[in-house]
Design a protein around this motif. Sequence first.
Motif, mmCIF file in Angstrom:
data_model
loop_
_atom_site.group_PDB
_atom_site.id
_atom_site.type_symbol
_atom_site.label_atom_id
_atom_site.label_comp_id
_atom_site.label_asym_id
_atom_site.label_seq_id
_atom_site.Cartn_x
_atom_site.Cartn_y
_atom_site.Cartn_z
ATOM 1 N N TRP A 39 0.805 -1.219 0.000
ATOM 2 C CA TRP A 39 0.000 0.000 0.000
ATOM 3 C C TRP A 39 0.842 1.275 0.000
ATOM 4 C CZ3 TRP A 39 -4.138 -1.872 -1.650
ATOM 5 C CH2 TRP A 39 -4.508 -3.168 -1.280
ATOM 6 N N VAL A 42 0.212 3.467 -3.008
ATOM 7 C CA VAL A 42 -1.054 4.190 -2.865
ATOM 8 C C VAL A 42 -0.832 5.465 -2.053
ATOM 9 C CG1 VAL A 42 -3.394 4.100 -1.929
ATOM 10 C CG2 VAL A 42 -2.436 2.094 -3.070
ATOM 11 N N LEU A 180 -4.443 3.235 -10.596
ATOM 12 C CA LEU A 180 -3.351 2.787 -9.746
ATOM 13 C C LEU A 180 -3.242 1.275 -9.840
ATOM 14 C CD1 LEU A 180 -4.027 4.995 -6.602
ATOM 15 C CD2 LEU A 180 -2.443 5.428 -8.483
ATOM 16 N N ASP A 182 -3.466 -2.243 -8.220
ATOM 17 C CA ASP A 182 -4.054 -2.999 -7.114
ATOM 18 C C ASP A 182 -3.222 -4.268 -6.923
ATOM 19 O OD1 ASP A 182 -5.543 -4.521 -5.387
ATOM 20 O OD2 ASP A 182 -7.404 -4.423 -6.526
ATOM 21 N N ALA A 196 -8.436 4.204 -4.684
ATOM 22 C CA ALA A 196 -7.341 4.330 -3.726
ATOM 23 C C ALA A 196 -7.790 4.720 -2.329
ATOM 24 C CB ALA A 196 -6.298 5.316 -4.258
ATOM 25 N N SER A 200 -7.681 2.139 0.832
ATOM 26 C CA SER A 200 -6.785 2.448 1.941
ATOM 27 C C SER A 200 -7.546 2.600 3.250
ATOM 28 C CB SER A 200 -6.019 3.735 1.640
ATOM 29 O OG SER A 200 -5.236 3.592 0.494
#
Length: 214
Positions: A39, A42, A180, A182, A196, A200
Amino acid sequence: MRAEAARLVDEQLICGMHVHVAVPDRQAGAAALGRLRPWLPVLVALGANSPFWEGRDTGFASWRTVVFGRWPVSGSPPFFTGAAHYEELVTSLLATGVVSDRGQLYWHARLSDDYPTLEVRAPDVQVDVASAVTLAGLTRALVVTALREEGRDLPALTPSPEILQAAGWHAARRGLSADLVDPLPPRPRRRPPWWAPCSSASHPRSRNSGTSTG
């Protein structure tokens, strides 16, 4: 540093936002760090706030991420099984002489040597308090979820370094203006920008395990 890194030192005119999240001990922190890895790109995208360099638009959402990525130890950290594994790698890096001290571990996240925290360094400095607080809250939620998952012995996501490198570069280039990456199995794929913050804020493992960030 200039003797070793030459022009890199002259161009280190960047400002990052460092978020410290308390962890019970270094063993727990290293385990949470491993679970946080997928993550970090992100957080780069969410915190992207450095498009200009020397008065010119770079075309990147986070040029700071690119500048930082030129150092020997940077980007997403390796996956660590625990504190001993973390210290073993750090000791090996220092032994090469290429990295002069622990302060030059420029990963997007690392264990703090000054505080009992996991230090997340992926976002750029923000222009307003609200944005900074939001990113800090999301970061804390991710770390707390990682600690809970480790306590429940749930399997960790372990994308390859190559996937995380590509995801981090893409996040720095586009920010939230494009899809983005994944990292969820069965294979990494692109996701639209609105994914995102949703992903998150409510950790992806919650779909399978009932875990949430609270």
